[in-house]
Design a protein around this motif. Structure first.
Motif, short mmCIF file in Angstrom:
data_model
loop_
_atom_site.label_atom_id
_atom_site.label_comp_id
_atom_site.label_asym_id
_atom_site.label_seq_id
_atom_site.Cartn_x
_atom_site.Cartn_y
_atom_site.Cartn_z
N ASP A 180 0.84 -1.19 0.00
CA ASP A 180 0.00 0.00 0.00
C ASP A 180 0.89 1.25 0.00
O ASP A 180 1.97 1.25 0.59
CB ASP A 180 -0.92 0.02 1.22
N CYS A 181 0.42 2.28 -0.65
CA CYS A 181 1.19 3.52 -0.71
C CYS A 181 0.55 4.53 0.24
O CYS A 181 -0.64 4.86 0.12
CB CYS A 181 1.20 4.08 -2.13
N SER A 182 1.34 5.01 1.17
CA SER A 182 0.86 6.02 2.12
C SER A 182 1.51 7.37 1.80
O SER A 182 2.72 7.43 1.54
CB SER A 182 1.19 5.61 3.55
N ARG A 183 0.71 8.40 1.82
CA ARG A 183 1.22 9.75 1.55
C ARG A 183 0.75 10.68 2.67
O ARG A 183 -0.41 10.66 3.08
CB ARG A 183 0.72 10.26 0.20
N TYR A 184 1.69 11.50 3.11
CA TYR A 184 1.41 12.48 4.16
C TYR A 184 1.98 13.82 3.71
O TYR A 184 3.09 13.89 3.18
CB TYR A 184 2.05 12.05 5.48
N GLU A 185 1.22 14.86 3.93
CA GLU A 185 1.70 16.18 3.54
C GLU A 185 1.15 17.25 4.47
O GLU A 185 0.03 17.14 4.98
CB GLU A 185 1.31 16.51 2.09
N HIS A 186 1.97 18.25 4.71
CA HIS A 186 1.56 19.42 5.48
C HIS A 186 2.18 20.62 4.78
O HIS A 186 3.37 20.88 4.89
CB HIS A 186 2.03 19.34 6.92
N ILE A 187 1.34 21.33 4.04
CA ILE A 187 1.82 22.45 3.23
C ILE A 187 0.94 23.67 3.49
O ILE A 187 -0.29 23.57 3.50
CB ILE A 187 1.79 22.10 1.73
N ARG A 188 1.59 24.79 3.70
CA ARG A 188 0.88 26.06 3.88
C ARG A 188 1.19 26.98 2.71
O ARG A 188 2.30 26.98 2.17
CB ARG A 188 1.31 26.76 5.17
N LEU A 189 0.21 27.78 2.34
CA LEU A 189 0.39 28.78 1.29
C LEU A 189 0.21 30.17 1.88
O LEU A 189 -0.83 30.47 2.47
CB LEU A 189 -0.63 28.55 0.16
N GLY A 190 1.24 31.00 1.75
CA GLY A 190 1.17 32.38 2.21
C GLY A 190 0.91 33.32 1.05
O GLY A 190 1.60 33.26 0.02
#
Length: 248
Positions: A180-190
């Motif tokens: 299984d492929c797990s993806r995690y992301e935490h991205i903010r846009l200013g």
């Protein structure tokens, strides 16, 4: 548009000649750095010592940690108050860099000048030899700390609102033992608002500009990826695209 940039650049240079001049190294560091960032960004970062310093500060602010607004326009006094008493120990202000005509913004003189106390004078200094620019509709002086102190809602300031800051706190892609492929992301846009106010919102890998590097294989057969970066891009007054990326 082009005439605006010509007036903007010339008036600012005239007003800040003593700051950008080479009389002493110390005096060259006394001008408000955000005024230099504003001017140099609009002109596409021309080659000069002040613009090199301005760009270095622009990039330093997005270098973790913390990630700051790269342009803090509220620190550039574009609607600077007139001071009748010259104080050589105070950082000089800027100045008639944008708007002027016969309808001056009034400002009361300081009490240090009793003879003219209460008199109304223009709230910005004027640069000799510069043709005045008309005030835009709805021109107003803003006394708010997180935005420009004049009205910058017009299209001539789109280059300020074009600045985007992508804070990729982490973007991880990993394949588990059961494939299984797990993806995690935490991205903010200013982004910048109408009057140069800065704010953060949630974003995603999919929203990153094409110029961003490091996540090209995101979603591609689940290769192992762990990426952290800050990416800033912008368009100058003429619409030319520019960007910087800092990985960490």
């Amino acid at each position: 548009m082009r005439s605006f940039l010509r007036h903007f650049t010339f008036a600012t240079i005239v007003s800040t000649a003593s700051l950008f001049g080479a009389s002493t190294k110390a005096s060259a560091q006394t001008y408000p750095i955000d005024c230099a960032i504003l001017l140099c960004l609009s002109g596409g970062w021309p080659a000069s010592e002040p613009c090199s310093r301005a760009r270095a500060e622009f990039i330093r602010r997005i270098t973790p940690w913390p990630v700051e607004p790269p342009l803090q326009i509220w620190r550039c006094p574009m609607g600077a108050s007139f001071e009748p008493v010259d104080d050589p120990g105070r950082t000089p202000r800027v100045f008639d860099i944008l708007f002027s005509n016969a309808s001056h913004l009034p400002q009361s003189l300081a009490e240090s000048d009793p003879e003219n106390a209460g008199a109304l004078l223009p709230a910005v200094l004027r640069s000799k030899g510069v043709d005045p620019l008309p005030q835009p509709d709805g021109f107003a002086l803003h006394l708010i700390q997180n935005r420009a102190d004049i009205d910058i809602s017009g299209p001539e300031f789109n280059f300020v609102r074009s600045i985007r800051v992508y804070d990729v706190r982490y973007a991880q892609q990993v394949e588990s033992r059961d494939s299984d492929c797990s993806r995690y992301e935490h991205i903010r846009l200013g982004t910048y608002g109408t009057q140069g106010d800065f704010s953060w919102s949630r974003s995603s890998v999919a929203a990153l500009p094409e110029a961003h590097v490091g996540l090209e294989r995101w979603g591609d057969h689940c290769p192992s990826i762990y990426h952290r970066s800050v990416f800033v891009d912008w368009r100058d007054y003429e619409g030319n695209y520019g960007f910087e990326q800092v990985n960490y």
